[in-house]
Write an enzyme that holds these catalytic residues in place. Structure first.
Site, mmCIF file in Angstrom:
data_model
loop_
_atom_site.group_PDB
_atom_site.id
_atom_site.type_symbol
_atom_site.label_atom_id
_atom_site.label_comp_id
_atom_site.label_asym_id
_atom_site.label_seq_id
_atom_site.Cartn_x
_atom_site.Cartn_y
_atom_site.Cartn_z
ATOM 1 C CG HIS A 1 31.810 -75.415 -39.740
ATOM 2 N ND1 HIS A 1 31.430 -74.633 -38.244
ATOM 3 C CD2 HIS A 1 30.290 -75.032 -39.596
ATOM 4 C CE1 HIS A 1 30.672 -73.426 -38.418
ATOM 5 N NE2 HIS A 1 29.486 -74.173 -38.895
ATOM 6 C CE1 TYR B 1 38.465 -70.025 -31.101
ATOM 7 C CE2 TYR B 1 37.662 -70.725 -32.952
ATOM 8 C CZ TYR B 1 37.879 -70.833 -31.821
ATOM 9 O OH TYR B 1 37.220 -72.012 -30.768
ATOM 10 N N PRO C 1 37.335 -72.796 -22.331
ATOM 11 C CG PRO C 1 35.849 -71.667 -22.755
ATOM 12 C CD PRO C 1 37.050 -72.229 -21.739
ATOM 13 C CE LYS D 1 41.129 -79.805 -29.297
ATOM 14 N NZ LYS D 1 40.361 -80.677 -30.643
ATOM 15 C CE1 TYR E 1 39.338 -74.767 -32.082
ATOM 16 C CE2 TYR E 1 37.726 -76.178 -34.292
ATOM 17 C CZ TYR E 1 38.243 -75.265 -33.559
ATOM 18 O OH TYR E 1 36.809 -74.362 -32.223
#
Length: 385
Positions: A72, A195, A288, A292, A378
């Protein structure tokens, strides 16, 4: 029994550590409370950082990941009536891979089987003794066993026995909400993770494979899963993820599994006491939201393995002495990022907080500096940061 390194916990951290130690010429024995079938079927993390993938490839564990995983470029940030793509590759030159922890576990298990790694599953009464000259006692198949070792490493999670053998200071935060997670037998409705901030609560549209979707809803702490029918779950997901917005549709399907996950942060320091070391969830827990948990465990053992090789083969203690401080630097960075993502995206009852969250989301989505900070964290900092 006798070995150089006794590893407690046969999850990804424990098996990867045994693999890395073997590459460096150090023997280990792994013991695990659960059965192998249970460990290999646990549905946990699914996002691998760039540095995690690089490490797995460097030690011969990346072939199936590259073949079956899904790379991604970034993620979508969303709030009502708006959805914005954060392109990690464009911002920091690296992305992430969607490849479930269950698949990483299977790859590690097959590699350790091929190498003849000794792993003892389904043990009971595990206890760590004497940090100066460590040994582990446990019961396997009804037989009490003592395992002597030069070093003991706890990769046994937050409820394992090793954490209590390493005294130190702890920091923790419990969030006032949980995640209701579902695994659905339906193709993902999105090409990359969404998100979503919503007044009703956070939602996440993720995936595990081309035919399996992973989805999450923010719910109150202590939520009873029995109160959430499949229809109620899909209706809430459709509302929070913006079904119908700009023509986007959430595809429904059979829910194979659902559970409630508490949200908390925990860090213990130091991550070593004598010749007993901690790695992964045994030393730290993150919510979560920032993806990580598994990646932090990989980073821990990537630092610990060469330190133990140097200690046991070359009698050089310097890396082992530095391990806790070096690991905790990354732990705290990831703990902050996970907290930042969590507090930015989860709704509260405070309308002032809601406006602050929306302001922050707009800034991240419209500012190169803001988006770059999210992307850098991220996609993952280099191991050893």
């Amino acid at each position: 029994m006798r070995t150089q390194v006794a590893i407690i916990g046969a999850g990804p951290a424990g098996l990867l550590l045994s693999h890395l130690l073997a590459v460096g010429g150090v023997d280990s024995v792994v013991i695990e409370t659960r059965t192998r079938e249970y460990v290999e079927s646990r549905i946990r993390a699914g996002i691998l950082e760039h540095s995690t993938v690089e490490l797995l490839e460097s030690v011969g564990l990346g072939a199936r990941l590259r073949r079956e995983g899904d790379e991604h470029r970034g993620i979508y940030l969303q709030w009502p009536a708006e959805r914005h793509h954060i392109d990690f590759h464009e911002l920091v030159g690296r992305g992430v891979w969607v490849y479930g922890q269950t698949e990483v576990q299977k790859d590690l298990g097959q590699a350790r089987d091929a190498a003849g790694q000794q792993v003892v599953y389904d043990v009971r009464d595990t206890t760590v003794h004497d940090p100066a000259e460590p040994y582990v006692t446990f019961t396997a198949d009804g037989v009490a066993t003592r395992l002597d070792a030069d070093v003991v490493v706890g990769c046994d999670g937050s409820f394992g026995p090793t954490r209590s053998a390493v005294p130190g200071q702890t920091w923790q935060r419990t969030y006032g909400y949980s995640w209701l997670g579902v695994l659905a037998a339906v193709a993902p409705s999105t090409d990359e993770l969404i998100y979503a901030w919503h007044p009703d609560g956070f939602a996440l549209n993720s995936m595990r494979s081309p035919t399996v979707t992973r989805l999450y809803l923010q719910v109150p702490a202590e939520t009873d899963i029995a109160e959430w029918s499949d229809e109620r779950i899909w209706d809430a997901l459709a509302t929070r993820l913006g079904h119908g917005q700009d023509g986007w549709k959430l595809t429904r399907g059979p829910i194979m599994e659902k559970s409630v996950l508490p949200m908390r942060s925990f860090v213990q320091a130091p991550m070593r006491h004598g010749r007993v070391f901690l790695a992964g969830d045994a030393a730290h827990i993150v919510p979560p939201t920032g993806a990580k948990g598994l990646n932090l465990a990989v980073a821990d053992v990537a630092l610990l393995a060469p330190a133990l090789v140097a200690l046991l083969r070359e009698k050089d203690p310097r890396l082992a002495d530095e391990y806790s401080d070096r690991a905790l630097r990354r732990v705290w960075r990831c703990t902050h990022f996970s907290w930042w993502m969590t507090t930015m995206l989860h709704a509260s009852d405070d309308p002032f907080d809601a406006q602050l969250q929306l302001s922050q989301l707009r800034w991240v989505a419209s500012s190169t500096a803001g988006a770059t900070g999210l992307a850098e964290n991220y996609a993952g900092l280099p191991i050893g940061f």
